[in-house]
Scaffold this active site. Structure first.
Site, PDB file in Angstrom:
ATOM      1  CE1 TYR A 170       5.412   6.451  -3.752  1.00 21.78           C
ATOM      2  CE2 TYR A 170       7.539   6.477  -4.843  1.00 21.78           C
ATOM      3  CZ  TYR A 170       6.317   5.878  -4.624  1.00 21.78           C
ATOM      4  OH  TYR A 170       6.005   4.706  -5.280  1.00 21.78           O
TER       5      TYR A 170
ATOM      6  CD  GLN B  48      11.215  11.764 -10.271  1.00 20.30           C
ATOM      7  OE1 GLN B  48      12.043  10.984 -10.760  1.00 20.30           O
ATOM      8  NE2 GLN B  48      10.782  12.831 -10.927  1.00 20.30           N
TER       9      GLN B  48
ATOM     10  CB  ALA C  61      -0.903  -0.006   1.226  1.00 23.24           C
TER      11      ALA C  61
HETATM   12  N1  CAA Z   1      13.532  17.554 -13.187  1.00 28.63           N
HETATM   13  C1  CAA Z   1      13.865  18.858 -13.247  1.00 28.63           C
HETATM   14  N2  CAA Z   1      12.960  19.823 -13.257  1.00 28.63           N
HETATM   15  C2  CAA Z   1      11.670  19.469 -13.257  1.00 28.63           C
HETATM   16  C3  CAA Z   1      11.264  18.147 -13.204  1.00 28.63           C
HETATM   17  C4  CAA Z   1      12.260  17.170 -13.177  1.00 28.63           C
HETATM   18  N3  CAA Z   1      11.948  15.865 -13.133  1.00 28.63           N
HETATM   19  N4  CAA Z   1       9.911  18.087 -13.177  1.00 28.63           N
HETATM   20  C5  CAA Z   1       9.500  19.369 -13.231  1.00 28.63           C
HETATM   21  N5  CAA Z   1      10.564  20.197 -13.288  1.00 28.63           N
HETATM   22  C6  CAA Z   1      10.563  21.641 -13.359  1.00 28.63           C
HETATM   23  C7  CAA Z   1       9.517  22.140 -14.340  1.00 28.63           C
HETATM   24  O1  CAA Z   1      10.048  22.161 -15.640  1.00 28.63           O
HETATM   25  C8  CAA Z   1       9.234  23.512 -13.798  1.00 28.63           C
HETATM   26  O2  CAA Z   1      10.283  24.381 -14.140  1.00 28.63           O
HETATM   27  P1  CAA Z   1      10.000  25.891 -14.568  1.00 28.63           P
HETATM   28  O3  CAA Z   1       9.389  26.529 -13.363  1.00 28.63           O
HETATM   29  O4  CAA Z   1      11.350  26.432 -14.922  1.00 28.63           O
HETATM   30  O5  CAA Z   1       9.063  25.799 -15.733  1.00 28.63           O
HETATM   31  C9  CAA Z   1       9.325  23.231 -12.312  1.00 28.63           C
HETATM   32  O6  CAA Z   1      10.171  22.140 -12.104  1.00 28.63           O
HETATM   33  C10 CAA Z   1       7.970  22.770 -11.769  1.00 28.63           C
HETATM   34  O7  CAA Z   1       7.476  23.815 -11.209  1.00 28.63           O
HETATM   35  P2  CAA Z   1       5.909  23.946 -10.995  1.00 28.63           P
HETATM   36  O8  CAA Z   1       5.706  25.081 -10.081  1.00 28.63           O
HETATM   37  O9  CAA Z   1       5.198  23.945 -12.312  1.00 28.63           O
HETATM   38  O10 CAA Z   1       5.590  22.586 -10.270  1.00 28.63           O
HETATM   39  P3  CAA Z   1       4.252  22.131  -9.683  1.00 28.63           P
HETATM   40  O11 CAA Z   1       4.090  22.671  -8.312  1.00 28.63           O
HETATM   41  O12 CAA Z   1       3.134  22.369 -10.641  1.00 28.63           O
HETATM   42  O13 CAA Z   1       4.521  20.576  -9.560  1.00 28.63           O
HETATM   43  C11 CAA Z   1       5.013  18.390 -10.353  1.00 28.63           C
HETATM   44  C12 CAA Z   1       4.512  19.780 -10.713  1.00 28.63           C
HETATM   45  C13 CAA Z   1       4.292  17.859  -9.120  1.00 28.63           C
HETATM   46  C14 CAA Z   1       6.486  18.404 -10.107  1.00 28.63           C
HETATM   47  C15 CAA Z   1       4.656  17.537 -11.583  1.00 28.63           C
HETATM   48  O14 CAA Z   1       5.486  17.933 -12.641  1.00 28.63           O
HETATM   49  C16 CAA Z   1       4.838  16.062 -11.355  1.00 28.63           C
HETATM   50  O15 CAA Z   1       3.942  15.401 -10.874  1.00 28.63           O
HETATM   51  N6  CAA Z   1       5.988  15.522 -11.729  1.00 28.63           N
HETATM   52  C17 CAA Z   1       6.221  14.091 -11.687  1.00 28.63           C
HETATM   53  C18 CAA Z   1       6.907  13.655 -10.415  1.00 28.63           C
HETATM   54  C19 CAA Z   1       7.109  12.187 -10.494  1.00 28.63           C
HETATM   55  O16 CAA Z   1       7.825  11.678 -11.330  1.00 28.63           O
HETATM   56  N7  CAA Z   1       6.424  11.434  -9.653  1.00 28.63           N
HETATM   57  C20 CAA Z   1       6.476  10.002  -9.710  1.00 28.63           C
HETATM   58  C21 CAA Z   1       5.092   9.498  -9.572  1.00 28.63           C
HETATM   59  S1  CAA Z   1       4.964   7.775  -9.987  1.00 28.63           S
HETATM   60  C22 CAA Z   1       5.530   6.974  -8.645  1.00 28.63           C
HETATM   61  O17 CAA Z   1       5.880   7.552  -7.653  1.00 28.63           O
HETATM   62  C23 CAA Z   1       5.619   5.482  -8.730  1.00 28.63           C
HETATM   63  C24 CAA Z   1       6.997   5.029  -8.592  1.00 28.63           C
HETATM   64  O18 CAA Z   1       7.371   4.486  -7.549  1.00 28.63           O
HETATM   65  C25 CAA Z   1       7.947   5.134  -9.730  1.00 28.63           C
END
Ligand code: CAA
Length: 240
Positions: A147, A141, A83
């Site tokens: 997480y 990440q 979970a």
């Molecule tokens: N690396 C570097 N920069 C990143 C990035 C990354 N991986 N992801 C986002 N950014 C940057 C964006 O480009 C943006 O930059 P700018 O401001 O210059 O445009 C900035 O970071 C994000 O800023 P925001 O204010 O827009 O961010 P937000 O508050 O809207 O959050 C987020 C967005 C939550 C980060 C969304 O992009 C997201 O969900 N990202 C994915 C995170 C991820 O990979 N999670 C894994 C989930 S799956 C899982 O967890 C299962 C597993 O075990 C594998």
């Protein structure tokens, strides 16, 4: 007598595939879920696997739930602590609430799940503890300080339990899935998801069944010498 397996978060996503695989392999399976009654009812109707509702973040609820499973299905031989939730946010935006929700469910939830089962495994001199960690506990990440902390914590848990359980015939191991085609990964913004898939040499998301087969191996008698380890199943995205 069939061995008994408990899978937390076992009615959806990776957990559902694990429950199905273990049932196919001959275990009596019980699956827990936290809130989605409809999904759990549909899962039970389809698979015949009993589902139990409790919040893994709550010790007393977990203990009571486990007692019920053991009374109804039998003493638990295999526990799969699967979970988990995400509350992703860049660290500067992450709230204390997002931190605690993820720690309570993903990390304390493992304690709450395994701790009530552990004494019985010790008495019966057999047990399989399998914790579903993540690639993001290995590499970190962006937006997952909470997480990643829990998933790295899982690795410390199994390495410690492995040492404590070995003499009692109990093994404890982790699986570190990469990005698997589940609702959790589909909730990642499409552009971000596409860029993640671009980092996976296999060129695709993993399938839930590919994680379930790792669990089946770790649960088996043949895996008795595998203890305190982790299996990475991530399509080559990250090497430890
Ligand atoms: N690396 C570097 N920069 C990143 C990035 C990354 N991986 N992801 C986002 N950014 C940057 C964006 O480009 C943006 O930059 P700018 O401001 O210059 O445009 C900035 O970071 C994000 O800023 P925001 O204010 O827009 O961010 P937000 O508050 O809207 O959050 C987020 C967005 C939550 C980060 C969304 O992009 C997201 O969900 N990202 C994915 C995170 C991820 O990979 N999670 C894994 C989930 S799956 C899982 O967890 C299962 C597993 O075990 C594998």
């Amino acid at each position: 007598m069939a061995r008994v397996a408990l899978v937390t978060g076992g009615s959806r996503g990776i957990g559902a595939a694990i429950s199905r695989q273990l049932k196919t392999d001959g275990y009596s399976v019980a699956a827990t879920y936290a809130g989605n009654d409809d999904a759990a009812a549909a899962f039970t109707a389809e698979t015949g696997i009993k589902t139990y509702k409790w919040n893994v973040a709550d010790y007393d609820e977990s203990k009571a739930g486990i007692e019920k499973v053991e009374a109804e299905v039998g003493p638990i031989d295999v526990v799969v602590a699967n979970a988990g939730i995400t509350r992703d946010a860049p660290f500067h935006k992450m709230t204390a609430e997002q931190w605690h929700q993820v720690i309570d469910t993903n990390l304390t939830g493992v304690f709450n799940t395994v701790h009530p089962i552990w004494p019985g495994m010790r008495e019966r001199k057999f047990g399989r503890v399998i914790v579903i960690s993540s690639i993001n506990g290995q590499k970190g990440q962006f937006a997952q300080v909470n997480y990643a902390a829990t998933k790295a914590g899982d690795l410390g848990i199994v390495k410690s339990l492995a040492q404590e359980g070995a003499r009692a015939g109990i093994t404890a191991n982790a699986i570190c899935p990469g990005y698997i085609a589940t609702e959790m990964v589909m909730a990642v913004p499409e552009k971000v998801r596409e860029s993640i898939i671009g980092q996976i040499p296999t060129g695709r998301l993993g399938e839930t069944e590919e994680i379930a087969r790792c669990v089946a191996f770790l649960a088996s008698d043949e895996a008795g010498f595998v203890n305190g380890s982790s299996i990475s199943a991530n399509g080559g995205q990250f090497f430890v």
